[in-house]
Design a protein around this motif. Sequence first.
Motif, mmCIF file in Angstrom:
data_model
loop_
_atom_site.group_PDB
_atom_site.id
_atom_site.type_symbol
_atom_site.label_atom_id
_atom_site.label_comp_id
_atom_site.label_asym_id
_atom_site.label_seq_id
_atom_site.Cartn_x
_atom_site.Cartn_y
_atom_site.Cartn_z
ATOM 1 N N GLY A 217 0.851 3.402 -3.217
ATOM 2 C CA GLY A 217 0.260 4.718 -2.983
ATOM 3 C C GLY A 217 1.201 5.836 -3.371
ATOM 4 N N HIS B 192 0.838 -1.210 0.000
ATOM 5 C CA HIS B 192 0.000 0.000 0.000
ATOM 6 C C HIS B 192 0.868 1.254 0.000
ATOM 7 C CE1 HIS B 192 -2.095 3.228 2.296
ATOM 8 N NE2 HIS B 192 -3.034 2.970 1.426
ATOM 9 N N LEU C 268 -6.060 6.719 -1.212
ATOM 10 C CA LEU C 268 -4.819 6.085 -0.771
ATOM 11 C C LEU C 268 -4.136 6.821 0.369
ATOM 12 C CD1 LEU C 268 -3.310 5.014 -4.197
ATOM 13 C CD2 LEU C 268 -4.260 3.533 -2.440
#
Length: 122
Positions: free
Chosen positions: A30, A26, A44
Amino acid sequence: MEQRMPGIRGRFDRLGVVLSALCLVHCIAGTVLVAGMGLGATFLLDPAIHRVGLVVAVIVAGIAIGIGAVRHRRKLPFVVAMTGLSFMGGALAVGHGAEEVVLTMIGVVLVATGHVLNLRHG
């Protein structure tokens, strides 16, 4: 002789490693999507994702690492995981940007390492 993985502790340690990996993905995705392409910043980079992630990490690590510390009496998994959680908490304090990404990535790697050490001592 085959070593049997402890029930709930082993499951929570494996869950902790998976969640740490997802958090790392992530962070990287992101950063690439937002900085490189200007996509998904609203979702995000939402601070709620990071707060919820930290709460989940604390719960999972608390259960797995806590049970492990009581059973195998080894301090290293606990110290490594708690240091990682501290880095993750620090990332929330600095706000969005490179510092947050670096602190979070260091934190999740340390938390995952704590879970792996905990599994090995099982």
